[in-house]
Write an enzyme that holds these catalytic residues in place. Structure first.
Site, mmCIF file in Angstrom:
data_model
loop_
_atom_site.group_PDB
_atom_site.id
_atom_site.type_symbol
_atom_site.label_atom_id
_atom_site.label_comp_id
_atom_site.label_asym_id
_atom_site.label_seq_id
_atom_site.Cartn_x
_atom_site.Cartn_y
_atom_site.Cartn_z
ATOM 1 C CB SER A 1 41.326 60.011 15.063
ATOM 2 O OG SER A 1 42.831 59.313 15.872
ATOM 3 C CD GLN B 1 44.239 52.835 12.295
ATOM 4 O OE1 GLN B 1 43.867 51.941 10.324
ATOM 5 N NE2 GLN B 1 44.651 53.941 12.632
ATOM 6 C CG ASP C 1 47.853 55.588 18.429
ATOM 7 O OD1 ASP C 1 48.396 54.305 18.005
ATOM 8 O OD2 ASP C 1 47.078 56.238 17.324
ATOM 9 C CE LYS D 1 47.954 50.368 16.249
ATOM 10 N NZ LYS D 1 47.228 51.173 15.941
ATOM 11 N NE ARG E 1 53.740 52.762 17.004
ATOM 12 C CZ ARG E 1 52.190 53.496 16.666
ATOM 13 N NH1 ARG E 1 51.557 53.777 17.406
ATOM 14 N NH2 ARG E 1 52.538 54.227 16.117
ATOM 15 C CE LYS F 1 51.809 57.713 10.801
ATOM 16 N NZ LYS F 1 51.715 56.824 9.106
#
Length: 423
Positions: free
Chosen positions: A25, A161, A303, A330, A334, A403
């Site tokens: 981040s 974001q 998260d 996401k 999820r 990732k």
């Protein structure tokens, strides 16, 4: 082809030192700031997460040019794969550049909405078109930006974001930016992180009520050091919570972090995990204690949701969760992924409106379990700690962790987990 692993742990203890990669981040924000500053800002401790490596190479100009049928060059195509943060940040970044660019990604990325950000950038004056489905990547950004306004309204409860992407470019806009946030702000710590990093780079802001203002201004020469990743640290807290004994040291993490996910220290204190900040890092230790907290609001740290929910399920703690609104858009849905995989240990995650409750009444620990990961790094890492309880776990597509935390499996081996590749 995906390669699965078999994960086992012979003892229920977790001891050792684990050096985590730089925060994805922080690093993704820092790299965009570095690019916008024209070299005035330098980044230290760049993350080795795949998303960050992708973003870094794109901002350094390592782009793949494509030509459509007919032969005329259509601009530069950039495929960011599954990197959601890169898609949002680069959409804003390339919106104010002169180049014509096509931004695309994985099939899942083409299903992840970006319309709110595109609408905001278009209002500012950006020339952006959808190449396939309206509201979703891929995008064509045509360059030649002329600012039309400095006032933008944007919903605060969809994705922080989008807001960060706009704030990162704000100082480069000739008229600056006055951002009006509508409704509740999801993941507020991520916006605060963005503003703090901009301030470290010489960019001043004002935040009054729901309005954030950044004037047109220049970046100052500075070095942005990236702290290790608190999101990655959360899996070690989960391991400590499920172990009988735990004594772990995570170097480089600080008590006063820019990262919202550092709240994992407070969350895991409910499960008997103490966090001592000394010797340049954090020491985790396990104390056996009853768990009293029943409600977890994860709006500001989505998260961490998979990590915390899996720990509660494994311990048979029938907790209630709120603030999971963003989880369905996401890397995968999820919520559905958690429901599917928790069912394998007899636990239900029941959704009622925007409140989620665990039902552990039929919880059981099987001898073997297969965990699907849905091309989602956090599914693999959130479920891995269950190897402390389940004698044999097979985890699908082990490389998915690249990732955000490429060294995850090798770090597990350092503290006594055994890993065998399948096939």
């Amino acid at each position: 082809m995906h390669q699965n692993i078999i994960l086992t742990k012979k003892t229920k203890t977790a001891n050792g030192t684990v050096q985590l990669t730089g925060s994805k981040s922080e690093c993704n924000r820092a790299l965009v700031i570095e690019a916008l500053s024209n070299g005035k800002v330098k980044v230290e401790n760049i993350s080795d997460a795949a998303d960050t490596v992708t973003l870094h190479s794109i901002l350094n100009g390592k782009l793949q040019k494509v030509s459509p049928t007919g032969g005329d060059l259509e601009g530069v195509e950039i495929n960011i794969g599954p990197a959601g943060t890169a898609m949002r940040f680069l959409t804003a970044y390339f919106a104010i550049q002169d180049d014509e660019v096509i931004l695309t990604g994985s099939e899942r990325m083409k299903q992840r909405p970006i319309g709110i950000l595109v609408d905001a950038l278009r209002q500012l004056g950006a020339n952006i078109a959808y190449k396939e489905q309206d509201g979703f990547p891929p995008l064509r950004l045509k360059g030649g930006f002329t600012q039309l306004t400095n006032q933008i309204n944007i919903k605060g409860n969809i994705s922080s974001q989008y807001i960060t992407a706009l704030l990162l470019i704000a100082a480069k806009l000739p008229l600056g930016l006055e951002l009006h946030i509508e409704g509740d702000l999801t993941s507020k710590p991520y916006v605060e992180m963005t503003l703090a990093m901009l301030q470290q780079s010489g960019i001043q802001h004002q935040w009054n009520d729901n309005v954030i203002s950044i004037a047109h201004q220049e970046f100052a020469p500075t070095v942005l050091p990236v702290e290790p990743d608190w999101s990655a640290a959360s899996y070690w807290y989960a391991i400590a919570a499920l172990a009988d004994e735990a004594d772990l040291f995570l170097p480089g993490l600080t008590q006063y972090s820019l990262q919202g996910d550092s709240v994992i220290t407070e969350i895991m204190a409910n499960f008997g995990i103490t966090s001592q900040f000394k010797n340049g890092g954090v020491h985790l230790q396990k104390e056996v204690k009853p768990i009293f907290r029943k409600i977890f609001d994860l709006k500001e740290c989505p998260d961490l949701a998979q990590t915390v929910i899996v720990v509660c399920a494994a311990l048979g703690h029938e907790a209630t969760f709120t603030g999971l609104e963003t989880l369905k858009i996401k890397e995968t849905d999820r919520v559905l992924a958690l429901q599917n995989e928790l069912a394998k240990i007899g636990v239900k995650l029941i959704e009622k409106g925007q409140v989620y409750k665990l039902d552990c009444s039929e919880k059981h620990i099987p001898e073997k379990v297969f965990i699907n990961t849905y091309e989602d790094h956090r599914m693999a890492m959130a479920f891995a700690p269950l190897a402390l309880l389940i004698p044999e776990m097979e985890i699908e597509d082990a490389k998915v962790v690249e990732k955000s935390y490429p060294a995850f499996w090798s770090d597990l081996e350092k503290v006594g987990f055994e890993i065998k590749t399948k096939g």
